[in-house]
Motif scaffolding. Sequence first.
Motif, PDB file in Angstrom:
ATOM      1  N   TRP A 159       2.926   3.422 -11.248  1.00 23.54           N
ATOM      2  CA  TRP A 159       3.161   3.511 -12.684  1.00 23.54           C
ATOM      3  C   TRP A 159       3.415   2.121 -13.266  1.00 23.54           C
ATOM      4  O   TRP A 159       2.946   1.798 -14.362  1.00 23.54           O
ATOM      5  N   PHE A 160       4.174   1.291 -12.532  1.00 24.11           N
ATOM      6  CA  PHE A 160       4.450  -0.067 -12.986  1.00 24.11           C
ATOM      7  C   PHE A 160       3.150  -0.848 -13.149  1.00 24.11           C
ATOM      8  O   PHE A 160       2.919  -1.476 -14.184  1.00 24.11           O
ATOM      9  N   PHE A 161       2.293  -0.822 -12.113  1.00 24.19           N
ATOM     10  CA  PHE A 161       1.029  -1.565 -12.190  1.00 24.19           C
ATOM     11  C   PHE A 161       0.111  -0.997 -13.269  1.00 24.19           C
ATOM     12  O   PHE A 161      -0.565  -1.745 -13.973  1.00 24.19           O
ATOM     13  N   PHE A 162       0.094   0.319 -13.409  1.00 20.67           N
ATOM     14  CA  PHE A 162      -0.708   0.931 -14.459  1.00 20.67           C
ATOM     15  C   PHE A 162      -0.214   0.484 -15.841  1.00 20.67           C
ATOM     16  O   PHE A 162      -1.004   0.075 -16.691  1.00 20.67           O
ATOM     17  N   GLY A 163       1.089   0.562 -16.064  1.00 19.80           N
ATOM     18  CA  GLY A 163       1.666   0.150 -17.346  1.00 19.80           C
ATOM     19  C   GLY A 163       1.465  -1.319 -17.626  1.00 19.80           C
ATOM     20  O   GLY A 163       1.095  -1.713 -18.741  1.00 19.80           O
ATOM     21  N   GLN A 164       1.685  -2.140 -16.612  1.00 20.22           N
ATOM     22  CA  GLN A 164       1.504  -3.578 -16.782  1.00 20.22           C
ATOM     23  C   GLN A 164       0.051  -3.890 -17.120  1.00 20.22           C
ATOM     24  O   GLN A 164      -0.224  -4.695 -18.003  1.00 20.22           O
ATOM     25  N   GLY A 165      -0.875  -3.252 -16.439  1.00 22.25           N
ATOM     26  CA  GLY A 165      -2.293  -3.493 -16.705  1.00 22.25           C
ATOM     27  C   GLY A 165      -2.690  -3.048 -18.101  1.00 22.25           C
ATOM     28  O   GLY A 165      -3.423  -3.751 -18.806  1.00 22.25           O
ATOM     29  N   ALA A 166      -2.204  -1.880 -18.504  1.00 20.59           N
ATOM     30  CA  ALA A 166      -2.532  -1.367 -19.834  1.00 20.59           C
ATOM     31  C   ALA A 166      -1.957  -2.265 -20.926  1.00 20.59           C
ATOM     32  O   ALA A 166      -2.659  -2.593 -21.895  1.00 20.59           O
ATOM     33  N   VAL A 167      -0.720  -2.675 -20.769  1.00 15.44           N
ATOM     34  CA  VAL A 167      -0.095  -3.556 -21.767  1.00 15.44           C
ATOM     35  C   VAL A 167      -0.818  -4.903 -21.814  1.00 15.44           C
ATOM     36  O   VAL A 167      -1.097  -5.440 -22.894  1.00 15.44           O
TER      37      VAL A 167
ATOM     38  N   ALA B 267       0.841  -1.205   0.000  1.00 19.52           N
ATOM     39  CA  ALA B 267       0.000   0.000   0.000  1.00 19.52           C
ATOM     40  C   ALA B 267       0.876   1.255   0.000  1.00 19.52           C
ATOM     41  O   ALA B 267       0.616   2.200  -0.746  1.00 19.52           O
ATOM     42  N   ALA B 268       1.923   1.253   0.806  1.00 21.58           N
ATOM     43  CA  ALA B 268       2.825   2.412   0.862  1.00 21.58           C
ATOM     44  C   ALA B 268       3.510   2.635  -0.490  1.00 21.58           C
ATOM     45  O   ALA B 268       3.664   3.781  -0.923  1.00 21.58           O
TER      46      ALA B 268
ATOM     47  N   PHE C 102       1.004   9.447  -8.297  1.00 19.32           N
ATOM     48  CA  PHE C 102       1.581   8.246  -8.914  1.00 19.32           C
ATOM     49  C   PHE C 102       2.990   8.031  -8.379  1.00 19.32           C
ATOM     50  O   PHE C 102       3.816   8.933  -8.402  1.00 19.32           O
ATOM     51  N   THR C 103       3.248   6.825  -7.906  1.00 18.53           N
ATOM     52  CA  THR C 103       4.576   6.409  -7.460  1.00 18.53           C
ATOM     53  C   THR C 103       5.151   5.491  -8.537  1.00 18.53           C
ATOM     54  O   THR C 103       4.421   5.043  -9.427  1.00 18.53           O
ATOM     55  N   PRO C 104       6.448   5.171  -8.462  1.00 21.97           N
ATOM     56  CA  PRO C 104       7.004   4.234  -9.448  1.00 21.97           C
ATOM     57  C   PRO C 104       6.260   2.890  -9.471  1.00 21.97           C
ATOM     58  O   PRO C 104       6.006   2.335 -10.549  1.00 21.97           O
ATOM     59  N   MET C 105       5.856   2.375  -8.305  1.00 21.34           N
ATOM     60  CA  MET C 105       5.135   1.100  -8.268  1.00 21.34           C
ATOM     61  C   MET C 105       3.752   1.247  -8.901  1.00 21.34           C
ATOM     62  O   MET C 105       3.300   0.366  -9.632  1.00 21.34           O
TER      63      MET C 105
END
Length: 120
Positions: free
Chosen positions: A89-97, A18-19, A84-87
Amino acid sequence: MLFAASAPVLLLAPGSMAAWLNIDGTSADVRWAVQVIGACLLGLAGQLWIVSKGAARVVLTATAVTFTAESVTTLLTALTPGSFTPMRWFFFGQGAVSALAYGSVLLLSRRRATAPHAAE
């Protein structure tokens, strides 16, 4: 594979996850919700592995379900309060891809199914 790798982290370290997403991980309600997501991802990872061994029709049906889930998850990631944190952004990008990949498979399979045969 990402679901299977994320699930234990969500289950065992919900406050940390969560953090990393810039959400208050000190709240018992938030930690519980993150753990529930981990349990869901564990089940989804298992389901995807089982389906991958099935017939083409079963795989395509599961692809449609996963496309829907990935699309909703990506939208919710974008709408989550906070920065938005790096994590995140990672989950957002992974989900979009992933949503684009599953959607592409569905479109290509539909196109292949409706394409005229060469012999005709």
